[in-house]
Design an enzyme around this catalytic site. Sequence first.
Site, PDB file in Angstrom:
ATOM      1  N   TYR A  33       0.700  -1.195  -0.011  1.00 30.85           N
ATOM      2  CA  TYR A  33      -0.033   0.007  -0.149  1.00 30.85           C
ATOM      3  C   TYR A  33       0.851   1.275  -0.194  1.00 30.85           C
ATOM      4  O   TYR A  33       2.224   1.309   0.328  1.00 30.85           O
ATOM      5  CB  TYR A  33      -0.899  -0.177   1.236  1.00 30.85           C
ATOM      6  CG  TYR A  33      -0.387   0.415   2.607  1.00 30.85           C
ATOM      7  CD1 TYR A  33       0.700  -0.579   3.237  1.00 30.85           C
ATOM      8  CD2 TYR A  33      -0.528   1.552   3.211  1.00 30.85           C
ATOM      9  CE1 TYR A  33       1.183  -0.106   4.469  1.00 30.85           C
ATOM     10  CE2 TYR A  33       0.121   2.058   4.292  1.00 30.85           C
ATOM     11  CZ  TYR A  33       0.829   1.086   4.918  1.00 30.85           C
ATOM     12  OH  TYR A  33       1.572   1.416   6.057  1.00 30.85           O
ATOM     13  N   ARG A  52       8.040   3.828  -4.892  1.00 38.14           N
ATOM     14  CA  ARG A  52       8.077   3.024  -3.738  1.00 38.14           C
ATOM     15  C   ARG A  52       7.077   1.793  -3.727  1.00 38.14           C
ATOM     16  O   ARG A  52       7.277   0.677  -3.638  1.00 38.14           O
ATOM     17  CB  ARG A  52       7.704   3.649  -2.436  1.00 38.14           C
ATOM     18  CG  ARG A  52       8.289   2.584  -1.210  1.00 38.14           C
ATOM     19  CD  ARG A  52       8.040   3.423   0.095  1.00 38.14           C
ATOM     20  NE  ARG A  52       6.993   4.064   0.386  1.00 38.14           N
ATOM     21  CZ  ARG A  52       6.625   5.010   1.420  1.00 38.14           C
ATOM     22  NH1 ARG A  52       7.682   5.091   2.231  1.00 38.14           N
ATOM     23  NH2 ARG A  52       5.356   5.214   1.579  1.00 38.14           N
ATOM     24  N   ARG A 100      -8.031 -20.255  -1.523  1.00 33.03           N
ATOM     25  CA  ARG A 100      -6.946 -20.236  -0.408  1.00 33.03           C
ATOM     26  C   ARG A 100      -5.638 -21.234  -0.331  1.00 33.03           C
ATOM     27  O   ARG A 100      -6.063 -22.510  -0.215  1.00 33.03           O
ATOM     28  CB  ARG A 100      -7.262 -20.120   0.930  1.00 33.03           C
ATOM     29  CG  ARG A 100      -6.458 -19.844   2.048  1.00 33.03           C
ATOM     30  CD  ARG A 100      -6.971 -19.553   3.247  1.00 33.03           C
ATOM     31  NE  ARG A 100      -6.040 -19.247   4.396  1.00 33.03           N
ATOM     32  CZ  ARG A 100      -5.273 -20.175   4.774  1.00 33.03           C
ATOM     33  NH1 ARG A 100      -5.536 -21.619   4.655  1.00 33.03           N
ATOM     34  NH2 ARG A 100      -4.550 -19.695   5.921  1.00 33.03           N
ATOM     35  N   HIS A 102      -1.276 -21.323   0.417  1.00 30.96           N
ATOM     36  CA  HIS A 102      -0.167 -20.608   0.690  1.00 30.96           C
ATOM     37  C   HIS A 102       0.840 -20.345  -0.339  1.00 30.96           C
ATOM     38  O   HIS A 102       0.989 -19.083  -0.766  1.00 30.96           O
ATOM     39  CB  HIS A 102       0.438 -21.223   1.903  1.00 30.96           C
ATOM     40  CG  HIS A 102       0.166 -21.304   3.144  1.00 30.96           C
ATOM     41  ND1 HIS A 102      -1.213 -21.939   3.481  1.00 30.96           N
ATOM     42  CD2 HIS A 102       0.507 -20.471   4.287  1.00 30.96           C
ATOM     43  CE1 HIS A 102      -1.573 -21.684   4.567  1.00 30.96           C
ATOM     44  NE2 HIS A 102      -0.594 -20.877   5.104  1.00 30.96           N
ATOM     45  N   GLU A 180      12.149   2.613  14.112  1.00 32.16           N
ATOM     46  CA  GLU A 180      11.112   3.528  13.344  1.00 32.16           C
ATOM     47  C   GLU A 180       9.982   3.787  14.293  1.00 32.16           C
ATOM     48  O   GLU A 180       9.818   2.829  15.457  1.00 32.16           O
ATOM     49  CB  GLU A 180      11.078   3.576  12.193  1.00 32.16           C
ATOM     50  CG  GLU A 180      10.233   2.235  11.892  1.00 32.16           C
ATOM     51  CD  GLU A 180      10.053   1.822  10.367  1.00 32.16           C
ATOM     52  OE1 GLU A 180       9.750   2.942   9.244  1.00 32.16           O
ATOM     53  OE2 GLU A 180       9.913   0.682   9.541  1.00 32.16           O
TER      54      GLU A 180
HETATM   55  N1  PDD Z   1       3.107   5.158   7.290  1.00 28.43           N
HETATM   56  N2  PDD Z   1       7.429   4.049   8.834  1.00 28.43           N
HETATM   57  C1  PDD Z   1       6.590   3.219   8.911  1.00 28.43           C
HETATM   58  C2  PDD Z   1       6.279   2.036   9.480  1.00 28.43           C
HETATM   59  C3  PDD Z   1       5.212   3.802   8.214  1.00 28.43           C
HETATM   60  O1  PDD Z   1       4.105   3.162   8.245  1.00 28.43           O
HETATM   61  C4  PDD Z   1       5.200   5.111   7.652  1.00 28.43           C
HETATM   62  C5  PDD Z   1       4.119   5.679   6.877  1.00 28.43           C
HETATM   63  C6  PDD Z   1       6.628   5.836   7.587  1.00 28.43           C
HETATM   64  C7  PDD Z   1       6.640   7.194   7.072  1.00 28.43           C
HETATM   65  O2  PDD Z   1       6.719   6.912   5.584  1.00 28.43           O
HETATM   66  P1  PDD Z   1       6.192   8.124   4.543  1.00 28.43           P
HETATM   67  O3  PDD Z   1       6.897   9.410   5.073  1.00 28.43           O
HETATM   68  O4  PDD Z   1       6.440   7.816   3.157  1.00 28.43           O
HETATM   69  O5  PDD Z   1       4.736   8.504   5.046  1.00 28.43           O
HETATM   70  C8  PDD Z   1       7.600   5.120   8.202  1.00 28.43           C
HETATM   71  C9  PDD Z   1       1.822   5.757   6.370  1.00 28.43           C
HETATM   72  C10 PDD Z   1       1.363   7.265   6.712  1.00 28.43           C
HETATM   73  C11 PDD Z   1       0.451   4.906   7.116  1.00 28.43           C
HETATM   74  O6  PDD Z   1       0.982   3.704   7.204  1.00 28.43           O
HETATM   75  O7  PDD Z   1      -0.641   5.407   7.318  1.00 28.43           O
END
Ligand code: PDD
Length: 283
Positions: A33, A52, A100, A102, A180
């Site tokens: 996504y 990405r 379904r 795997h 993160e």
């Molecule tokens: N999430 N790390 C994680 C695990 C994330 O899910 C996201 C973004 C980021 C930041 O990436 P970016 O700057 O490209 O949004 C880092 C989105 C916003 C979400 O899952 O809603």
Amino acid sequence: MSGICYVDGQYVAHGDAHVHMEDRGYQFSDGVYEVIAVYGGKLVDAGPHLDRLDRSMAELGITPPGSRSALEIILRETMRRNRLIHGSLYLQVTRGVARREHAYSDGMRSVLTVAPRRATPPVRSASLNGHRVISIPDIRWQRCDIKTVALLPNIMGKKQAALAGAAEAWMTDAEGMVTEGTSSNAWIVTQAGELITRQLDHGILPGITRRAIIAYARERQIKVVERAFSLDEAKQAREAFYTSATAILRPVVQIDDAKIGDGKVGPIAKALADVYFDALDNV
Ligand code: PDD
């Protein structure tokens, strides 16, 4: 939200936006996504987000649902039908629908869905509010660079943060290094004034906002170092913040029980948020 979604070839009302129960995204989290911010009726950094997405699909062997230009038309049409000025688009591509098993068949027809999310325009002053984060162990898999819909550890962590009254949870690896946030990238400013964020590897998502902030910081002669930092180092930092497409830049003034710097939003976080907002006004 109400509004019009795109589901596998058709624009449908939100209440009718259904996918098949044997969609592999539903059964196996076999999908990827993106969340792309919409500001002033324009997509923010659409190119890097779609790059990405391409990479995530390629890493998992998911067939792209169409060409880049077809996808861009669908995104713009979803915005148009919803008169979306501020908010975001959520787009998801799953491997597709099959009985379904795997082991998947190669070359399955993937399923694209796009959902709009309306939001009040982000305000500069939001970047002046200090936020609290908690730390939790990173229990995710070893390919966090792929933006998959398999987000159980992330949602559990975010819930834990919410229950603790915090805005985000920063995850730490076995060595005590911060990877993160559950839905954002993590940053600190050291006492020496260096801006630190973890290097890109399989442990974190290569954030699009992260990339923009690095570029803005370097343009402003702020020294950026991409390296791992420990939770202890973060607690002793002068400043901390986190970034994502929807949060933009959120200053952090407390990690667990430790106050960061003087407990107020720091000047580098403030300056970078300002630069980001200035750039948004010019998208
Ligand atoms: N999430 N790390 C994680 C695990 C994330 O899910 C996201 C973004 C980021 C930041 O990436 P970016 O700057 O490209 O949004 C880092 C989105 C916003 C979400 O899952 O809603």
